[in-house]
Design a protein around this motif. Structure first.
Motif, PDB file in Angstrom:
ATOM      1  N   ALA A  47       0.710  -1.364   0.070  1.00 34.81           N
ATOM      2  CA  ALA A  47       0.009  -0.094   0.068  1.00 34.81           C
ATOM      3  C   ALA A  47       0.714   1.322   0.045  1.00 34.81           C
ATOM      4  CB  ALA A  47      -0.746   0.134   1.147  1.00 34.81           C
ATOM      5  N   LYS A  57       3.897   2.264   2.784  1.00 35.62           N
ATOM      6  CA  LYS A  57       3.915   1.213   3.558  1.00 35.62           C
ATOM      7  C   LYS A  57       4.893  -0.011   2.873  1.00 35.62           C
ATOM      8  CE  LYS A  57      -0.317   1.375   5.856  1.00 35.62           C
ATOM      9  NZ  LYS A  57      -1.734   0.268   6.393  1.00 35.62           N
ATOM     10  N   SER A 100      -4.205 -11.385   8.642  1.00 35.83           N
ATOM     11  CA  SER A 100      -5.274 -10.420   8.088  1.00 35.83           C
ATOM     12  C   SER A 100      -5.845 -10.640   7.227  1.00 35.83           C
ATOM     13  CB  SER A 100      -4.345  -9.084   7.766  1.00 35.83           C
ATOM     14  OG  SER A 100      -3.376  -9.400   6.503  1.00 35.83           O
ATOM     15  N   LYS A 158     -11.836  -5.585   2.167  1.00 35.38           N
ATOM     16  CA  LYS A 158     -11.916  -4.340   2.969  1.00 35.38           C
ATOM     17  C   LYS A 158     -11.045  -3.432   2.290  1.00 35.38           C
ATOM     18  CE  LYS A 158     -12.139  -7.419   6.945  1.00 35.38           C
ATOM     19  NZ  LYS A 158     -11.322  -7.730   8.341  1.00 35.38           N
ATOM     20  N   PRO A 159     -11.450  -1.979   2.675  1.00 34.46           N
ATOM     21  CA  PRO A 159     -10.544  -0.846   2.231  1.00 34.46           C
ATOM     22  C   PRO A 159      -9.041  -1.142   2.525  1.00 34.46           C
ATOM     23  CG  PRO A 159     -12.755  -0.103   3.050  1.00 34.46           C
ATOM     24  CD  PRO A 159     -12.710  -1.439   3.260  1.00 34.46           C
ATOM     25  N   GLU A 160      -8.818  -1.606   3.826  1.00 35.98           N
ATOM     26  CA  GLU A 160      -7.497  -1.786   3.950  1.00 35.98           C
ATOM     27  C   GLU A 160      -6.896  -2.868   3.011  1.00 35.98           C
ATOM     28  OE1 GLU A 160     -10.271  -1.742   5.983  1.00 35.98           O
ATOM     29  OE2 GLU A 160     -10.035  -3.321   7.624  1.00 35.98           O
ATOM     30  N   ASP A 161      -7.518  -3.617   2.283  1.00 35.96           N
ATOM     31  CA  ASP A 161      -6.860  -4.324   1.228  1.00 35.96           C
ATOM     32  C   ASP A 161      -6.417  -3.703   0.076  1.00 35.96           C
ATOM     33  OD1 ASP A 161      -9.479  -6.711   2.085  1.00 35.96           O
ATOM     34  OD2 ASP A 161      -7.350  -6.971   2.826  1.00 35.96           O
ATOM     35  N   THR A 162      -6.688  -2.473   0.148  1.00 35.99           N
ATOM     36  CA  THR A 162      -6.338  -1.432  -1.326  1.00 35.99           C
ATOM     37  C   THR A 162      -4.774  -1.538  -1.204  1.00 35.99           C
ATOM     38  OG1 THR A 162      -8.236  -0.270  -1.234  1.00 35.99           O
ATOM     39  CG2 THR A 162      -6.276   0.739  -2.160  1.00 35.99           C
ATOM     40  N   SER A 195     -15.223   2.334   0.076  1.00 33.89           N
ATOM     41  CA  SER A 195     -15.912   2.164   1.424  1.00 33.89           C
ATOM     42  C   SER A 195     -17.277   2.387   0.968  1.00 33.89           C
ATOM     43  CB  SER A 195     -15.234   2.772   2.381  1.00 33.89           C
ATOM     44  OG  SER A 195     -15.006   4.310   2.211  1.00 33.89           O
TER      45      SER A 195
END
Length: 123
Positions: free
Chosen positions: A40, A43, A62, A86-90, A123
């Motif tokens: 990401a 990161k 995760s 989920k948005p955090e999988d972007t 989202s």
């Protein structure tokens, strides 16, 4: 020379699904560990899941229960089925191979990488 080509990324709403593919050329998968990583913005590249040389699948906590890895050695192809996104999988998702390795869970252990495919979860 090993070449890996990912495909299947795109934009999906939260809760949706995508299936990524990674096709290898120049070498067969059967003697190697192959894995998916993602990165990401801002990161470090992180391990998502992989398939050992023995054909056992393993996952980062995760994504466990949501993502499924499969491999088709005859087609030299690895898949990543992603559900309940989920948005955090972007992230940009990469496949990688560890030549002769039993498992591959660290980016530092990869010998070859694909170019990556973008996955965006809204989202």
């Amino acid at each position: 020379q090993v070449q890996l080509v990912e495909s299947g990324g795109g934009l999906v709403q939260a809760g949706g699904s995508l299936k990524l593919s990674c096709v290898a050329s120049g070498r067969t998968f059967s003697s190697d560990a192959i894995s998916w990583f993602r990165q990401a913005p801002g990161k470090e590249r992180e391990f998502v899941g992989g398939s050992s040389r023995g054909g056992t699948e393993y996952y980062a906590d995760s994504v466990k229960g949501r993502f499924t890895i499969s491999r088709d050695n005859a087609k030299n192809t690895m898949y990543l089925q992603m559900n309940s996104l989920k948005p955090e999988d972007t992230a940009v998702y990469y496949c990688a191979v560890g030549l002769g390795a039993w498992i591959l869970t660290s980016a530092a252990g990869a010998d070859f990488w694909g170019q990556g495919t973008q996955v965006t979860v809204s989202s």
